[in-house]
Design a protein around this motif. Structure first.
Motif, PDB file in Angstrom:
ATOM      1  N   VAL A  91       0.881  -1.159   0.000  1.00  0.00           N
ATOM      2  CA  VAL A  91       0.000   0.000   0.000  1.00  0.00           C
ATOM      3  C   VAL A  91       0.920   1.210   0.000  1.00  0.00           C
ATOM      4  O   VAL A  91       1.690   1.426   0.929  1.00  0.00           O
ATOM      5  CB  VAL A  91      -0.932   0.002   1.231  1.00  0.00           C
ATOM      6  CG1 VAL A  91      -1.807   1.245   1.224  1.00  0.00           C
ATOM      7  CG2 VAL A  91      -1.793  -1.254   1.242  1.00  0.00           C
ATOM      8  N   VAL A  92       0.850   1.965  -1.088  1.00  0.00           N
ATOM      9  CA  VAL A  92       1.845   3.021  -1.316  1.00  0.00           C
ATOM     10  C   VAL A  92       1.243   4.421  -1.181  1.00  0.00           C
ATOM     11  O   VAL A  92       0.135   4.679  -1.656  1.00  0.00           O
ATOM     12  CB  VAL A  92       2.453   2.883  -2.736  1.00  0.00           C
ATOM     13  CG1 VAL A  92       3.603   3.870  -2.938  1.00  0.00           C
ATOM     14  CG2 VAL A  92       2.938   1.457  -2.999  1.00  0.00           C
ATOM     15  N   PHE A  93       1.993   5.317  -0.537  1.00  0.00           N
ATOM     16  CA  PHE A  93       1.661   6.741  -0.604  1.00  0.00           C
ATOM     17  C   PHE A  93       2.940   7.495  -0.932  1.00  0.00           C
ATOM     18  O   PHE A  93       4.029   6.924  -0.938  1.00  0.00           O
ATOM     19  CB  PHE A  93       1.013   7.231   0.712  1.00  0.00           C
ATOM     20  CG  PHE A  93       1.951   7.338   1.880  1.00  0.00           C
ATOM     21  CD1 PHE A  93       2.244   6.218   2.646  1.00  0.00           C
ATOM     22  CD2 PHE A  93       2.549   8.549   2.216  1.00  0.00           C
ATOM     23  CE1 PHE A  93       3.117   6.301   3.731  1.00  0.00           C
ATOM     24  CE2 PHE A  93       3.423   8.645   3.307  1.00  0.00           C
ATOM     25  CZ  PHE A  93       3.703   7.517   4.068  1.00  0.00           C
ATOM     26  N   ASP A  94       2.772   8.767  -1.243  1.00  0.00           N
ATOM     27  CA  ASP A  94       3.898   9.614  -1.634  1.00  0.00           C
ATOM     28  C   ASP A  94       4.197  10.542  -0.439  1.00  0.00           C
ATOM     29  O   ASP A  94       3.304  11.271  -0.008  1.00  0.00           O
ATOM     30  CB  ASP A  94       3.430  10.387  -2.892  1.00  0.00           C
ATOM     31  CG  ASP A  94       4.352  11.513  -3.303  1.00  0.00           C
ATOM     32  OD1 ASP A  94       5.335  11.777  -2.602  1.00  0.00           O
ATOM     33  OD2 ASP A  94       4.062  12.144  -4.348  1.00  0.00           O
ATOM     34  N   VAL A  95       5.406  10.486   0.089  1.00  0.00           N
ATOM     35  CA  VAL A  95       5.723  11.283   1.284  1.00  0.00           C
ATOM     36  C   VAL A  95       5.663  12.794   1.019  1.00  0.00           C
ATOM     37  O   VAL A  95       5.673  13.583   1.961  1.00  0.00           O
ATOM     38  CB  VAL A  95       7.105  10.927   1.905  1.00  0.00           C
ATOM     39  CG1 VAL A  95       7.156   9.490   2.376  1.00  0.00           C
ATOM     40  CG2 VAL A  95       8.251  11.247   0.954  1.00  0.00           C
ATOM     41  N   THR A  96       5.554  13.183  -0.250  1.00  0.00           N
ATOM     42  CA  THR A  96       5.421  14.610  -0.551  1.00  0.00           C
ATOM     43  C   THR A  96       3.954  14.995  -0.793  1.00  0.00           C
ATOM     44  O   THR A  96       3.663  16.117  -1.173  1.00  0.00           O
ATOM     45  CB  THR A  96       6.269  15.028  -1.786  1.00  0.00           C
ATOM     46  OG1 THR A  96       5.662  14.488  -2.971  1.00  0.00           O
ATOM     47  CG2 THR A  96       7.700  14.536  -1.685  1.00  0.00           C
ATOM     48  N   SER A  97       3.052  14.039  -0.590  1.00  0.00           N
ATOM     49  CA  SER A  97       1.627  14.308  -0.798  1.00  0.00           C
ATOM     50  C   SER A  97       0.802  13.921   0.417  1.00  0.00           C
ATOM     51  O   SER A  97       0.582  12.753   0.696  1.00  0.00           O
ATOM     52  CB  SER A  97       1.123  13.555  -2.044  1.00  0.00           C
ATOM     53  OG  SER A  97      -0.276  13.365  -1.983  1.00  0.00           O
ATOM     54  N   ARG A  98       0.347  14.917   1.130  1.00  0.00           N
ATOM     55  CA  ARG A  98      -0.494  14.735   2.309  1.00  0.00           C
ATOM     56  C   ARG A  98      -1.775  13.987   1.895  1.00  0.00           C
ATOM     57  O   ARG A  98      -2.280  13.146   2.604  1.00  0.00           O
ATOM     58  CB  ARG A  98      -0.834  16.143   2.792  1.00  0.00           C
ATOM     59  CG  ARG A  98      -1.138  16.382   4.221  1.00  0.00           C
ATOM     60  CD  ARG A  98      -0.009  16.187   5.186  1.00  0.00           C
ATOM     61  NE  ARG A  98      -0.538  15.502   6.331  1.00  0.00           N
ATOM     62  CZ  ARG A  98       0.169  14.955   7.290  1.00  0.00           C
ATOM     63  NH1 ARG A  98       1.479  15.020   7.274  1.00  0.00           N
ATOM     64  NH2 ARG A  98      -0.398  14.334   8.267  1.00  0.00           N
ATOM     65  N   GLU A  99      -2.280  14.361   0.737  1.00  0.00           N
ATOM     66  CA  GLU A  99      -3.522  13.775   0.215  1.00  0.00           C
ATOM     67  C   GLU A  99      -3.403  12.247   0.090  1.00  0.00           C
ATOM     68  O   GLU A  99      -4.292  11.504   0.510  1.00  0.00           O
ATOM     69  CB  GLU A  99      -3.804  14.410  -1.158  1.00  0.00           C
ATOM     70  CG  GLU A  99      -5.119  14.028  -1.794  1.00  0.00           C
ATOM     71  CD  GLU A  99      -6.341  14.586  -1.053  1.00  0.00           C
ATOM     72  OE1 GLU A  99      -6.175  15.586  -0.316  1.00  0.00           O
ATOM     73  OE2 GLU A  99      -7.418  14.004  -1.210  1.00  0.00           O
ATOM     74  N   THR A 135       5.995  12.889   7.727  1.00  0.00           N
ATOM     75  CA  THR A 135       7.243  12.466   8.387  1.00  0.00           C
ATOM     76  C   THR A 135       7.287  10.946   8.527  1.00  0.00           C
ATOM     77  O   THR A 135       6.264  10.267   8.423  1.00  0.00           O
ATOM     78  CB  THR A 135       7.373  13.075   9.805  1.00  0.00           C
ATOM     79  OG1 THR A 135       6.332  12.529  10.629  1.00  0.00           O
ATOM     80  CG2 THR A 135       7.266  14.591   9.777  1.00  0.00           C
ATOM     81  N   LYS A 136       8.497  10.461   8.780  1.00  0.00           N
ATOM     82  CA  LYS A 136       8.686   9.028   8.967  1.00  0.00           C
ATOM     83  C   LYS A 136       7.907   8.561  10.201  1.00  0.00           C
ATOM     84  O   LYS A 136       7.325   7.475  10.216  1.00  0.00           O
ATOM     85  CB  LYS A 136      10.184   8.743   9.150  1.00  0.00           C
ATOM     86  CG  LYS A 136      10.516   7.289   9.042  1.00  0.00           C
ATOM     87  CD  LYS A 136      12.015   7.081   8.947  1.00  0.00           C
ATOM     88  CE  LYS A 136      12.327   5.617   8.714  1.00  0.00           C
ATOM     89  NZ  LYS A 136      13.745   5.375   8.475  1.00  0.00           N
ATOM     90  N   GLU A 137       7.893   9.397  11.215  1.00  0.00           N
ATOM     91  CA  GLU A 137       7.159   9.082  12.450  1.00  0.00           C
ATOM     92  C   GLU A 137       5.679   8.877  12.171  1.00  0.00           C
ATOM     93  O   GLU A 137       5.053   7.952  12.686  1.00  0.00           O
ATOM     94  CB  GLU A 137       7.335  10.218  13.476  1.00  0.00           C
ATOM     95  CG  GLU A 137       8.675  10.189  14.180  1.00  0.00           C
ATOM     96  CD  GLU A 137       9.074   8.796  14.647  1.00  0.00           C
ATOM     97  OE1 GLU A 137       8.258   8.166  15.354  1.00  0.00           O
ATOM     98  OE2 GLU A 137      10.170   8.328  14.284  1.00  0.00           O
ATOM     99  N   GLU A 138       5.105   9.754  11.348  1.00  0.00           N
ATOM    100  CA  GLU A 138       3.682   9.640  11.010  1.00  0.00           C
ATOM    101  C   GLU A 138       3.390   8.335  10.273  1.00  0.00           C
ATOM    102  O   GLU A 138       2.387   7.678  10.537  1.00  0.00           O
ATOM    103  CB  GLU A 138       3.250  10.824  10.133  1.00  0.00           C
ATOM    104  CG  GLU A 138       3.088  12.116  10.893  1.00  0.00           C
ATOM    105  CD  GLU A 138       2.702  13.264   9.973  1.00  0.00           C
ATOM    106  OE1 GLU A 138       1.605  13.806  10.124  1.00  0.00           O
ATOM    107  OE2 GLU A 138       3.522  13.600   9.074  1.00  0.00           O
ATOM    108  N   GLY A 139       4.288   7.981   9.370  1.00  0.00           N
ATOM    109  CA  GLY A 139       4.132   6.728   8.622  1.00  0.00           C
ATOM    110  C   GLY A 139       4.157   5.536   9.563  1.00  0.00           C
ATOM    111  O   GLY A 139       3.310   4.646   9.488  1.00  0.00           O
ATOM    112  N   LYS A 140       5.127   5.564  10.461  1.00  0.00           N
ATOM    113  CA  LYS A 140       5.275   4.465  11.427  1.00  0.00           C
ATOM    114  C   LYS A 140       4.048   4.361  12.324  1.00  0.00           C
ATOM    115  O   LYS A 140       3.559   3.272  12.610  1.00  0.00           O
ATOM    116  CB  LYS A 140       6.490   4.744  12.327  1.00  0.00           C
ATOM    117  CG  LYS A 140       7.787   4.192  11.805  1.00  0.00           C
ATOM    118  CD  LYS A 140       8.825   4.299  12.927  1.00  0.00           C
ATOM    119  CE  LYS A 140      10.235   4.227  12.389  1.00  0.00           C
ATOM    120  NZ  LYS A 140      11.205   4.739  13.357  1.00  0.00           N
TER     121      LYS A 140
END
Ligand code: G3D
Ligand code: MG
Length: 199
Positions: A91-99, A135-140
């Motif tokens: 499941v992929v998102f783009d770290v430069t896209s909040r959306e 941020t990486k923290e948010e992803g985690k």
């Protein structure tokens, strides 16, 4: 084992899917893994269903089919077909896209609806870009929250299809999980057979 096919030439065949919003880099990730390159300005998805790669995990020959959505992210009605038989997913998102980060719940739900408890890895892509919005923290944190909700671990990894960073590792990790699942399911079946014989 469900949906994996055993033959003489390989031990497992796994269908894996790559989902997420349009433009997060699903095709670039698939292409980087399968071909080992990054290509600017390609629109190769349409008409290409999947790519195949062989891997060796422990002593097992694994054939991996990676299904790219082919722009079908827009067509929710036909997506169940795409999910059918999948044994693992990115499941992929783009770290430069909040959306694209906000829309993760939708993709997670769709996997849950169409597949039963398959190994999933959450991928934050495009870390080579400076304009990070997640941020990486948010992803985690998000992966930890989803792991709790879904009842099994969903790892979080960050990648760049452009530089190739962590792409191999993502697939490797997913494949190892799929092999683990398949072996576990085979073991359970064997045990059930033995139990039946005893009776
Ligand atoms: P999709 O398949 O999820 O829709 P694509 O996304 O793989 O088509 O990628 C969308 C755009 O992002 C493409 O740019 C692609 O080159 C770019 N891209 C994908 N992954 C990365 C990455 O890791 N880093 C950077 N910098 N760019 C990436 P274009 O310009 O062709 O639309
Ligand atoms: Mg694409």
């Amino acid at each position: 084992m469900t949906n994996s096919i055993a033959t003489a030439s390989f031990d497992f065949l796994f269908k894996t899917i790559v989902v997420g919003d349009g433009a997060v880099g699903k095709t670039a990730i698939t292409f980087r893994y399968a071909v080992g390159k990054f290509q600017e300005n390609y629109k190769m998805t349409i008409g290409v269903d999947f790519t195949i790669k062989r891997e060796k995990v422990n002593d097992k020959e694994v054939k991996v089919q990676v299904w790219d959505t082919g722009g079908q992210e827009k067509f929710s009605k036909i997506r169940p077909l795409y999910y059918r038989g999948a044994l693992g997913g990115l499941v992929v998102f783009d770290v430069t896209s909040r959306e694209s980060f906000k829309n993760l719940d939708g993709w997670m739900e769709e996997i849950q609806t169409n597949c039963t408890q398959i190994p999933i890895i959450l991928v934050g892509n495009k870390i080579d870009l400076k304009k990070r919005k997640v941020t990486k923290e948010e992803g985690k944190k998000y992966a930890a929250k989803k792991s709790k909700e879904m009842g099994y671990k969903i790892p979080y990894l960050e990648t760049s299809a452009k530089t190739g960073e962590t792409i191999k590792k993502v697939f490797r990790k997913l494949i190892e999980s799929m092999v683990g699942e398949a072996e576990e399911s085979m073991r359970r079946k064997e045990e059930a057979k033995k139990e039946k014989k005893k009776k």
